[in-house]
Design an enzyme around this catalytic site. Structure first.
Site, PDB file in Angstrom:
ATOM      1  CB  CYS A  57      -0.947  -0.013   1.188  1.00 38.41           C
ATOM      2  SG  CYS A  57      -0.160  -0.444   2.755  1.00 38.41           S
TER       3      CYS A  57
HETATM    4  N1  LIG Z   1      -4.115  -4.041   5.315  1.00 42.12           N
HETATM    5  C1  LIG Z   1      -3.596  -3.354   4.322  1.00 42.12           C
HETATM    6  O1  LIG Z   1      -3.764  -2.139   4.219  1.00 42.12           O
HETATM    7  C2  LIG Z   1      -2.790  -4.054   3.266  1.00 42.12           C
HETATM    8  C3  LIG Z   1      -2.518  -3.368   2.089  1.00 42.12           C
HETATM    9  C4  LIG Z   1      -1.748  -4.006   1.099  1.00 42.12           C
HETATM   10  C5  LIG Z   1      -1.286  -5.288   1.304  1.00 42.12           C
HETATM   11  N2  LIG Z   1      -1.573  -5.920   2.470  1.00 42.12           N
HETATM   12  C6  LIG Z   1      -1.071  -7.272   2.640  1.00 42.12           C
HETATM   13  O2  LIG Z   1      -2.170  -8.148   2.411  1.00 42.12           O
HETATM   14  C7  LIG Z   1      -2.073  -9.295   3.256  1.00 42.12           C
HETATM   15  C8  LIG Z   1      -3.363  -9.388   4.073  1.00 42.12           C
HETATM   16  O3  LIG Z   1      -3.478  -8.201   4.858  1.00 42.12           O
HETATM   17  P1  LIG Z   1      -4.727  -7.925   5.810  1.00 42.12           P
HETATM   18  O4  LIG Z   1      -4.521  -6.579   6.361  1.00 42.12           O
HETATM   19  O5  LIG Z   1      -5.971  -8.278   5.106  1.00 42.12           O
HETATM   20  O6  LIG Z   1      -4.402  -9.008   6.960  1.00 42.12           O
HETATM   21  P2  LIG Z   1      -5.353  -9.482   8.127  1.00 42.12           P
HETATM   22  O7  LIG Z   1      -6.468  -8.522   8.286  1.00 42.12           O
HETATM   23  O8  LIG Z   1      -4.488  -9.746   9.310  1.00 42.12           O
HETATM   24  O9  LIG Z   1      -5.932 -10.861   7.569  1.00 42.12           O
HETATM   25  C9  LIG Z   1      -5.133 -11.992   7.370  1.00 42.12           C
HETATM   26  C10 LIG Z   1      -5.998 -13.168   6.934  1.00 42.12           C
HETATM   27  O10 LIG Z   1      -5.181 -14.320   6.838  1.00 42.12           O
HETATM   28  C11 LIG Z   1      -5.702 -15.371   7.688  1.00 42.12           C
HETATM   29  N3  LIG Z   1      -4.521 -16.006   8.264  1.00 42.12           N
HETATM   30  C12 LIG Z   1      -3.646 -15.481   9.145  1.00 42.12           C
HETATM   31  N4  LIG Z   1      -2.627 -16.340   9.380  1.00 42.12           N
HETATM   32  C13 LIG Z   1      -2.884 -17.440   8.640  1.00 42.12           C
HETATM   33  C14 LIG Z   1      -2.225 -18.685   8.444  1.00 42.12           C
HETATM   34  N5  LIG Z   1      -1.089 -18.977   9.104  1.00 42.12           N
HETATM   35  N6  LIG Z   1      -2.776 -19.591   7.602  1.00 42.12           N
HETATM   36  C15 LIG Z   1      -3.940 -19.316   6.965  1.00 42.12           C
HETATM   37  N7  LIG Z   1      -4.614 -18.160   7.121  1.00 42.12           N
HETATM   38  C16 LIG Z   1      -4.092 -17.241   7.935  1.00 42.12           C
HETATM   39  C17 LIG Z   1      -6.610 -14.684   8.683  1.00 42.12           C
HETATM   40  O11 LIG Z   1      -7.841 -15.340   8.907  1.00 42.12           O
HETATM   41  P3  LIG Z   1      -8.199 -16.546   9.791  1.00 42.12           P
HETATM   42  O12 LIG Z   1      -7.382 -16.361  11.056  1.00 42.12           O
HETATM   43  O13 LIG Z   1      -9.663 -16.465  10.050  1.00 42.12           O
HETATM   44  O14 LIG Z   1      -7.838 -17.723   8.999  1.00 42.12           O
HETATM   45  C18 LIG Z   1      -7.108 -13.475   7.890  1.00 42.12           C
HETATM   46  O15 LIG Z   1      -8.242 -13.819   7.124  1.00 42.12           O
HETATM   47  C19 LIG Z   1      -0.834  -9.073   4.129  1.00 42.12           C
HETATM   48  O16 LIG Z   1       0.238  -9.773   3.568  1.00 42.12           O
HETATM   49  C20 LIG Z   1      -0.594  -7.589   4.046  1.00 42.12           C
HETATM   50  O17 LIG Z   1       0.766  -7.253   4.192  1.00 42.12           O
HETATM   51  C21 LIG Z   1      -2.334  -5.342   3.445  1.00 42.12           C
END
Ligand SMILES: NC(=O)c1ccc[n+]([C@@H]2O[C@H](COP(=O)([O-])OP(=O)(O)OC[C@H]3O[C@@H](n4cnc5c(N)ncnc54)[C@H](OP(=O)(O)O)[C@@H]3O)[C@@H](O)[C@H]2O)c1
Length: 321
Positions: free
Chosen positions: A134
Site C-alpha cells: 500500500c
Molecule cells: N491491510 C492493508 O492495508 C494491506 C494493504 C496491502 C497489502 N496488504 C497485505 O495483504 C495481506 C493481508 O493483509 P490484511 O490486512 O488483510 O491481513 P489481516 O487482516 O491480518 O488478515 C489476514 C488473513 O489471513 C488469515 N490467516 C492469518 N494467518 C494465517 C495462516 N497462518 N494460515 C492461513 N490463514 C491465515 C486470517 O484469517 P483466519 O485467522 O480467520 O484464517 C485473515 O483472514 C498481508 O500480507 C498484508 O501485508 C495489506
C-alpha cells in the site's frame, strides 16, 4: 454474465473482506470459495452484507486449496505464509491465476509485479501476480513522473491508518494505544523501502501509524538534477497520468479523509524550494483499495482480458474521474 471464478484465502482479513465486497459488484467475477480458519462454516453474508447468498467460509489449508478449482485465487495472508499455498496450486492447477497480496513474491523475477499504471506494459499473460504494498504504491505513483530526474534517494514520510497493520493484534492496530497518538515504526529497512527501491527508485522511508482506520499519506522529498518550477512539476504529473482514471492530480496537497473509501490515488502539493532542485509532493490512497483490493481487481481484470476497471468504475465516477 459472471464467467470467471475466484477463491480468496485469508478472506476474514481487512483486504480479503474488501475484495469480497468488490467482487459482489463485479460484472464478470463470481466467488468460488472463501477461506478463513476463524469463520469456518459461517455465512459470508452475515459478515459482509454486500455479498448476499449462501456461500460460507471454509477452512482450507494449502493442500485443500490445491484440490479446489477456480480461475483465480487471491492470497490475502500475512507475509511469509503464501509459499505452501502457491506450491499446492502449482502442483494441482498450474493454470490458475494467483494474485498474492503479501510481500512474499514482490522480489521474485518469475512473478509479474502488478502496479498497472506503471507496469501494465510488462504484462504478458503471467499467471503469478505480486500485488504491490500500500505505501509502496503511493510512493511509486508519486516518484514515477520524476524518476529520470532524481539526483539522490527520495525521502518519504508516511502516515497510515491502522487497518494497514492487519487484524492480528499488535500495538500498531490497538485503538487504545493509538488514541491521540502517532506511532513511528520500522524507521529504516521497512519492506516497502526495499520494494520501491527495487521497482522504481531508491527511497528512504519513514513510516508512522495514526488513529484513523483507513487511508494513508506519503510526503515525498525529491532531490532533482535540474531545476523545476512547481507549475512544471504539476504539469509533468498531469501529463504522465493523463490516461489514468485511478490517479487524480491536483495543485493542493491532498488529504487522507478525501480519499478514504475511494478507489483512486491522489497526488498534489508540488512545492519546490528556492533553487527549484527540491520538489515535495504528497500522495494519498486508501490502503485497502488502491493499496490492496482495487489494485488486485485491476490485476485480475488484466489477467482475464476484462476492462481493467470492471467492478471498479462506479466509485471512480463518484469521485468525478
Ligand atoms: N491491510 C492493508 O492495508 C494491506 C494493504 C496491502 C497489502 N496488504 C497485505 O495483504 C495481506 C493481508 O493483509 P490484511 O490486512 O488483510 O491481513 P489481516 O487482516 O491480518 O488478515 C489476514 C488473513 O489471513 C488469515 N490467516 C492469518 N494467518 C494465517 C495462516 N497462518 N494460515 C492461513 N490463514 C491465515 C486470517 O484469517 P483466519 O485467522 O480467520 O484464517 C485473515 O483472514 C498481508 O500480507 C498484508 O501485508 C495489506
Amino acid at each position: 454474465m459472471k464467467n470467471k471464478t475466484l477463491g480468496i484465502i485469508g478472506a476474514r482479513g481487512h483486504t480479503g473482506a474488501e475484495l469480497i465486497r468488490l467482487v459482489a459488484a463485479h460484472p464478470q467475477l463470481e466467488l468460488a470459495f472463501v477461506s478463513s480458519r476463524e469463520l469456518d462454516g459461517q455465512r459470508v453474508a452475515d459478515h459482509n452484507p454486500a455479498y448476499p447468498g449462501e456461500l460460507r467460509y471454509e477452512n482450507l489449508d494449502a493442500a485443500a486449496t490445491g484440490a479446489r478449482r477456480a480461475d483465480a485465487i487471491v492470497l490475502a495472508l500475512p507475509n511469509g505464509k503464501s509459499a505452501d499455498f502457491v506450491a499446492a496450486i502449482e502442483a494441482n492447477a498450474p493454470d490458475t491465476v494467483v494474485v498474492d497480496l503479501s510481500a512474499d513474491y514482490r522480489f521474485d523475477e518469475a512473478w509479474y509485479y502488478g502496479l498497472p499504471e506503471l507496469t501494465r506494459q510488462q504484462y504478458a499473460g503471467q499467471r503469478r501476480i505480486a500485488n504491490p504494498g500500500c505505501y509502496a504504491t503511493a510512493m511509486q505513483l508519486a516518484i514515477a513522473p520524476f524518476k529520470a530526474d532524481l539526483a539522490a534517494p527520495v525521502q518519504c514520510f508516511g502516515v497510515s491508518g491502522y487497518s494497514g497493520a492487519g487484524t492480528t493484534p499488535s500495538d500498531k492496530n490497538n485503538p487504545d494505544l493509538l488514541r491521540d497518538n502517532l506511532m513511528p515504526y520500522a524507521l529504516t529497512g521497512h519492506l516497502h523501502e526495499r520494494e520501491v527501491s527495487r521497482h522504481t527508485a531508491a527511497v528512504e522511508f519513514i513510516p508512522h501509524v495514526a488513529p484513523h482506520f483507513r487511508g494513508l499519506a506519503i510526503t515525498a522529498n525529491l532531490h532533482l538534477k535540474k531545476a523545476l518550477t512547481a507549475e512544471a512539476a504539476l504539469q509533468r504529473a498531469r501529463e504522465f497520468y493523463a490516461a489514468e482514471p485511478l490517479v487524480a492530480i491536483g495543485a493542493d496537497a491532498p488529504w487522507v479523509s478525501r480519499v478514504a473509501g475511494r478507489h483512486h490515488a491522489m497526488l498534489g502539493g508540488f512545492a519546490v524550494d528556492a533553487d527549484g532542485k527540491r520538489l515535495v509532493l504528497v500522495s494519498v490512497l486508501d490502503n485497502l483499495l488502491k493499496g490492496a483490493a482495487t489494485q488486485a481487481l485491476q490485476n485480475l481484470n488484466l489477467a482475464f482480458g476484462f476492462d481493467e476497471l470492471a467492478g471498479i468504475f462506479p466509485t471512480a465516477h463518484e469521485a468525478g474521474l
